[in-house]
Design a protein around this motif. Structure first.
Motif, PDB file in Angstrom:
ATOM      1  N   ASN A 271      49.699 -14.796  50.512  1.00 46.84           N
ATOM      2  CA  ASN A 271      49.504 -13.521  50.435  1.00 46.84           C
ATOM      3  C   ASN A 271      48.921 -13.716  49.095  1.00 46.84           C
ATOM      4  OD1 ASN A 271      49.254 -12.278  53.172  1.00 46.84           O
ATOM      5  ND2 ASN A 271      51.201 -11.025  52.603  1.00 46.84           N
ATOM      6  N   GLY A 272      48.487 -14.795  48.446  1.00 46.60           N
ATOM      7  CA  GLY A 272      47.588 -14.784  47.535  1.00 46.60           C
ATOM      8  C   GLY A 272      48.568 -15.023  46.101  1.00 46.60           C
ATOM      9  N   MET A 273      49.701 -14.300  46.299  1.00 42.19           N
ATOM     10  CA  MET A 273      50.673 -14.155  45.362  1.00 42.19           C
ATOM     11  C   MET A 273      51.323 -15.743  44.800  1.00 42.19           C
ATOM     12  SD  MET A 273      53.196 -11.159  47.127  1.00 42.19           S
ATOM     13  CE  MET A 273      54.088 -11.384  45.281  1.00 42.19           C
ATOM     14  N   ARG A 274      50.696 -15.503  43.465  1.00 43.18           N
ATOM     15  CA  ARG A 274      51.165 -16.882  42.744  1.00 43.18           C
ATOM     16  C   ARG A 274      52.525 -16.435  42.019  1.00 43.18           C
ATOM     17  NH1 ARG A 274      48.245 -20.935  40.795  1.00 43.18           N
ATOM     18  NH2 ARG A 274      48.896 -22.317  39.285  1.00 43.18           N
ATOM     19  N   PRO A 275      53.397 -17.636  42.401  1.00 46.02           N
ATOM     20  CA  PRO A 275      54.659 -17.515  41.462  1.00 46.02           C
ATOM     21  C   PRO A 275      55.052 -17.851  40.041  1.00 46.02           C
ATOM     22  CG  PRO A 275      54.855 -19.322  43.138  1.00 46.02           C
ATOM     23  CD  PRO A 275      53.412 -18.390  43.206  1.00 46.02           C
ATOM     24  N   GLU A 276      55.247 -17.482  38.970  1.00 44.36           N
ATOM     25  CA  GLU A 276      55.172 -18.020  38.058  1.00 44.36           C
ATOM     26  C   GLU A 276      55.784 -18.394  37.492  1.00 44.36           C
ATOM     27  OE1 GLU A 276      53.805 -16.949  35.228  1.00 44.36           O
ATOM     28  OE2 GLU A 276      53.202 -15.118  36.550  1.00 44.36           O
TER      29      GLU A 276
END
Length: 396
Positions: A271-276
């Motif tokens: 869902n577009g979440m970008r992990p650091e």
């Protein structure tokens, strides 16, 4: 004669006015009569068989525009003939064509009228009067076919869904806990002793061999030619650009599971979440111990501190010069002396795509666009190259 052939015969003879509906029957003059809901042999391109009532209404209103025809059919609560079927069905019924691909071979008995009663002929001249049960069966259609094999009595696939969901939730929980604990506990980059890296085969005497299998060995530093790998979790860098094959989104599945998943698919699933950052683990067994090696994967070198750079052991290159902008190294020679580089490509990509990369000291890893079962071999090659590189640096 089957209902579709009867309708075609009356249409070609110009006797559609004799095709009338009386109650739940459609009568063809005094010759035939069929239940109005009986299915014809003409199968829609959507997969269903048109009923006789639908086809009769269509041929009698063919002169209407398709949109007007659909509206009238709906007002009469009748299924409409779809636009792709409109022309071939009309040409077959009017005799322009003798057959159509959508027509299925049917073995149908004739429904003829005899003194006002529907009579079924078996093709041999004998007439059999239909009772109510026969009429009901003529209107029946199968609800299940060979494509519905999964709908088996006593078989429930819901448990499979629940099990897979629980595994995914557990994986996410473990990753979250690892990040809270500082990604992972300080892992042993290499169990280094005085003779090297302690892979189980480097010890000569009994004492040296025992040191490699200490229950809680203290983490040590690997001395390199041009510096050292810092204490803690080693770092693997990946490009932040989406046009590369390996990114922060799919690196974990590739290195841990040996499966390449396109970045756009992973982005959609997340869902577009970008992990650091992402933690990946390399597991391998030794005779008397099992070592779990953890690596921290990042894609933002600009946020790294000097002590972070001491822990960088590998980089997946994009093949562009700007990827190394503001890196704390003089040139590509120094970069790839201290850090092993990997370039991922599809095996059928043009040679030009790797033209610049071939000038650098990096390892080119090729994968197939479609044969996902070959991904594991490529992932293992990355691990083998990485471990070989670290071993060589530790002995330098």
């Amino acid at each position: 004669m089957d209902p579709l052939s009867a309708l075609r015969d009356f249409t070609i003879r110009g006797e559609l006015d004799k095709v009338t509906q009386t109650g739940d029957e459609i009568r063809f003059g005094s010759d035939y009569a069929f239940p109005s809901s009986i299915e014809t042999a003409y199968r829609s391109k959507q997969g269903n068989l048109y009923t006789l009532q639908t086809v009769v209404y269509f041929i009698k209103h063919y002169n209407l525009k398709h949109t007007d025809y659909i509206q009238r059919a709906r007002s009469n609560k009748l299924p409409a003939v779809t636009l792709p079927d409109r022309k071939p069905l009309y040409e077959y019924l009017t005799g322009v064509t003798d057959s159509a691909d959508q027509i299925e071979t049917v073995i149908a008995n004739d429904h003829v009228l005899n003194d006002g009663k529907i009579v079924e002929t078996d093709g041999g001249g004998d007439d059999l009067e239909l009772d109510d049960i026969s009429l009901i069966r003529a209107c029946e259609r199968p609800l299940k076919d060979r494509e519905a094999l999964l709908e088996c009595k006593g078989i429930d696939f819901y448990s499979v869904l629940v099990s897979s969901t629980k595994r995914e939730e557990e994986r996410q929980r473990i990753e979250s806990q690892q990040r809270k604990d500082g990604l992972v506990a300080k892992n042993r980059l290499m169990a280094v002793d005085e003779r090297g890296i302690g892979y189980g085969g480097g010890g000569g005497g009994g004492g040296a061999g025992d040191e490699a299998y200490e229950a809680n060995p203290k983490p040590k530093l690997l001395q390199l030619k041009s510096g050292k790998i810092g204490e803690g979790v080693p770092i693997i860098l990946v490009p932040s650009a989406s046009q590369t094959l390996i990114t922060i989104y799919n690196v974990k599945e590739f290195l841990e599971d040996g499966v390449y998943i396109p970045t756009d698919v992973k982005v959609k699933n997340m869902n577009g979440m970008r992990p650091e950052c992402v933690t990946v683990q390399k597991k391998f067994s030794r005779d008397r111990d099992q070592v779990v090696k953890a690596y921290e994967v990042r894609d933002k070198p600009s946020t790294m501190k000097s002590e972070d750079w001491d822990r960088v052991v590998a980089v997946f290159v994009l093949g562009k010069e700007w990827q190394f902008k503001d890196w704390p190294f003089k040139d590509h020679v120094e970069i790839f002396n201290k850090i092993i580089g990997f370039y991922m490509r599809f095996e059928d990509d043009s040679v030009e795509s790797a033209k610049i990369v071939k000038q650098w000291n990096v390892k080119i890893i090729s994968i197939s666009k479609n044969k996902r079962h070959q991904d594991r071999a490529a992932a293992l090659e990355v691990w083998d190259r990485l471990e070989e590189f670290v071993r060589s640096r530790s002995h330098s």
